[in-house]
Write a protein that holds these residues in place. Structure first.
Motif, PDB file in Angstrom:
ATOM      1  N   UNK A 118       0.801  -1.313  -0.013  1.00 19.45           N
ATOM      2  CA  UNK A 118      -0.131  -0.129   0.116  1.00 19.45           C
ATOM      3  C   UNK A 118       0.754   1.308   0.028  1.00 19.45           C
ATOM      4  N   UNK A 119       0.296   2.391  -0.682  1.00 16.20           N
ATOM      5  CA  UNK A 119       1.011   3.481  -0.566  1.00 16.20           C
ATOM      6  C   UNK A 119       0.160   4.681  -0.304  1.00 16.20           C
ATOM      7  N   UNK A 120       0.529   6.031   0.127  1.00 15.04           N
ATOM      8  CA  UNK A 120      -0.285   6.892   0.199  1.00 15.04           C
ATOM      9  C   UNK A 120       0.629   8.146   0.236  1.00 15.04           C
ATOM     10  N   UNK A 121      -0.092   9.279  -0.683  1.00 17.67           N
ATOM     11  CA  UNK A 121       0.545  10.577  -0.699  1.00 17.67           C
ATOM     12  C   UNK A 121       0.121  11.684   0.188  1.00 17.67           C
ATOM     13  N   UNK A 122       0.920  12.083   1.175  1.00 16.47           N
ATOM     14  CA  UNK A 122       0.707  12.873   2.240  1.00 16.47           C
ATOM     15  C   UNK A 122       1.209  14.274   1.819  1.00 16.47           C
ATOM     16  N   UNK A 123      -0.075  15.456   1.403  1.00 19.95           N
ATOM     17  CA  UNK A 123       0.358  16.684   1.050  1.00 19.95           C
ATOM     18  C   UNK A 123       1.261  17.390   2.301  1.00 19.95           C
ATOM     19  N   UNK A 124       1.985  18.291   1.588  1.00 16.84           N
ATOM     20  CA  UNK A 124       2.704  19.086   2.438  1.00 16.84           C
ATOM     21  C   UNK A 124       1.889  19.841   3.512  1.00 16.84           C
ATOM     22  N   UNK A 125       2.613  20.035   4.715  1.00 19.21           N
ATOM     23  CA  UNK A 125       1.779  20.782   5.933  1.00 19.21           C
ATOM     24  C   UNK A 125       0.638  19.677   6.423  1.00 19.21           C
ATOM     25  N   UNK A 126       0.385  18.616   5.933  1.00 24.61           N
ATOM     26  CA  UNK A 126      -0.890  17.811   6.677  1.00 24.61           C
ATOM     27  C   UNK A 126      -0.248  17.113   7.745  1.00 24.61           C
ATOM     28  N   UNK A 127      -0.821  17.484   9.085  1.00 20.72           N
ATOM     29  CA  UNK A 127      -0.326  16.736  10.114  1.00 20.72           C
ATOM     30  C   UNK A 127      -0.872  15.255  10.309  1.00 20.72           C
ATOM     31  N   UNK A 128       0.231  14.565  10.690  1.00 19.67           N
ATOM     32  CA  UNK A 128       0.062  13.119  10.709  1.00 19.67           C
ATOM     33  C   UNK A 128       1.116  12.618  11.452  1.00 19.67           C
ATOM     34  N   UNK A 129       0.721  11.264  11.946  1.00 13.38           N
ATOM     35  CA  UNK A 129       1.629  10.399  12.862  1.00 13.38           C
ATOM     36  C   UNK A 129       1.469   8.934  12.729  1.00 13.38           C
ATOM     37  N   UNK A 130       2.242   8.189  13.087  1.00  9.71           N
ATOM     38  CA  UNK A 130       2.191   6.790  13.228  1.00  9.71           C
ATOM     39  C   UNK A 130       1.339   6.262  14.274  1.00  9.71           C
ATOM     40  N   UNK A 131       0.433   5.769  14.432  1.00 12.56           N
ATOM     41  CA  UNK A 131      -0.205   5.334  15.630  1.00 12.56           C
ATOM     42  C   UNK A 131       0.072   4.067  15.970  1.00 12.56           C
ATOM     43  N   UNK A 132       0.390   3.180  15.002  1.00 16.28           N
ATOM     44  CA  UNK A 132       0.625   1.739  15.500  1.00 16.28           C
ATOM     45  C   UNK A 132       1.346   1.219  14.134  1.00 16.28           C
ATOM     46  N   UNK A 133       2.523   0.398  14.391  1.00 17.21           N
ATOM     47  CA  UNK A 133       3.012  -0.786  13.823  1.00 17.21           C
ATOM     48  C   UNK A 133       3.052  -2.105  14.168  1.00 17.21           C
ATOM     49  N   UNK A 134       2.903  -3.084  13.511  1.00 19.91           N
ATOM     50  CA  UNK A 134       2.912  -4.300  13.772  1.00 19.91           C
ATOM     51  C   UNK A 134       3.942  -4.703  15.098  1.00 19.91           C
ATOM     52  N   UNK A 135       3.365  -5.140  16.187  1.00 16.80           N
ATOM     53  CA  UNK A 135       4.341  -5.492  17.236  1.00 16.80           C
ATOM     54  C   UNK A 135       5.305  -6.689  16.886  1.00 16.80           C
ATOM     55  N   UNK A 136       6.376  -6.575  17.233  1.00 13.70           N
ATOM     56  CA  UNK A 136       7.365  -7.698  17.050  1.00 13.70           C
ATOM     57  C   UNK A 136       7.529  -8.311  15.642  1.00 13.70           C
ATOM     58  N   UNK A 137       7.629  -7.175  14.879  1.00 17.93           N
ATOM     59  CA  UNK A 137       7.788  -7.467  13.413  1.00 17.93           C
ATOM     60  C   UNK A 137       8.360  -6.255  12.567  1.00 17.93           C
ATOM     61  N   UNK A 138       9.287  -6.487  11.750  1.00 21.67           N
ATOM     62  CA  UNK A 138      10.146  -5.231  10.856  1.00 21.67           C
ATOM     63  C   UNK A 138       9.285  -4.808  10.114  1.00 21.67           C
ATOM     64  N   UNK A 139       9.140  -3.525  10.167  1.00 20.51           N
ATOM     65  CA  UNK A 139       7.900  -2.698   9.265  1.00 20.51           C
ATOM     66  C   UNK A 139       8.928  -1.989   8.425  1.00 20.51           C
ATOM     67  N   UNK A 140       8.902  -2.217   7.246  1.00 21.86           N
ATOM     68  CA  UNK A 140       9.813  -1.479   6.327  1.00 21.86           C
ATOM     69  C   UNK A 140       9.039  -0.558   5.265  1.00 21.86           C
ATOM     70  N   UNK A 141       9.584   0.864   5.541  1.00 23.38           N
ATOM     71  CA  UNK A 141       8.796   1.928   4.646  1.00 23.38           C
ATOM     72  C   UNK A 141       9.583   2.370   3.759  1.00 23.38           C
ATOM     73  N   UNK A 142       9.336   2.709   2.565  1.00 24.01           N
ATOM     74  CA  UNK A 142      10.003   3.694   1.478  1.00 24.01           C
ATOM     75  C   UNK A 142       9.209   4.885   1.465  1.00 24.01           C
ATOM     76  N   UNK A 143       9.945   6.095   1.624  1.00 26.27           N
ATOM     77  CA  UNK A 143       9.680   7.227   1.673  1.00 26.27           C
ATOM     78  C   UNK A 143      10.279   8.539   0.635  1.00 26.27           C
ATOM     79  N   UNK A 144       9.433   8.871   0.000  1.00 25.64           N
ATOM     80  CA  UNK A 144       9.811  10.091  -0.968  1.00 25.64           C
ATOM     81  C   UNK A 144       9.410  11.452  -0.544  1.00 25.64           C
ATOM     82  N   UNK A 145      10.259  12.233  -0.240  1.00 24.22           N
ATOM     83  CA  UNK A 145       9.938  13.614   0.173  1.00 24.22           C
ATOM     84  C   UNK A 145      10.046  14.430  -1.270  1.00 24.22           C
TER      85      UNK A 145
END
Length: 105
Positions: A77-104
């Motif tokens: 899954x992917x999502x585009x977050x517009x500039x200045x849009x307030x966001x946070x990571x509220x959960x990642x899978x416990x005891x599992x390596x979550x890998x993100x690819x992020x393009x600023x």
């Protein structure tokens, strides 16, 4: 030219979330983020001046936006977050390596 792999060179122990810059040029930055049950600290919001395209390579996560909307992401899954849009990571899978690819950009 160097070949690399998004799923390679991942430490066995991850105490803090890992941010690795892959490439930065002409106002574009690409990074890999590795989470292991990590979340954004309570009350903290990201509000970057640049837009952010985020893809979940591995794992599961929930992004929360200031208006209380939550988006659950699964691998691929992917999502585009517009500039200045307030966001946070509220959960990642416990005891599992979550890998993100992020393009600023």
């Amino acid at each position: 030219m160097n070949k690399s792999n998004m799923l390679a060179s991942i430490p066995t122990e991850i105490k803090e979330e890992i941010f690795e810059e892959i490439l930065s040029k002409d106002g574009v930055k690409i990074e890999r983020i590795i989470s292991y049950g990590h979340v954004t600290p309570e009350g903290k919001w990201y509000e970057q001046k640049d837009s952010e395209w985020v893809m979940l390579i591995q794992g599961e996560a929930i992004l929360e936006f200031e208006n209380s909307k939550e988006v659950k992401l699964f691998a691929g899954d992917y999502i585009n977050i517009p500039a200045l849009k307030k966001h946070r990571v509220s959960w990642t899978k416990p005891n599992f390596k979550t890998i993100w690819l992020v393009v600023h950009y």
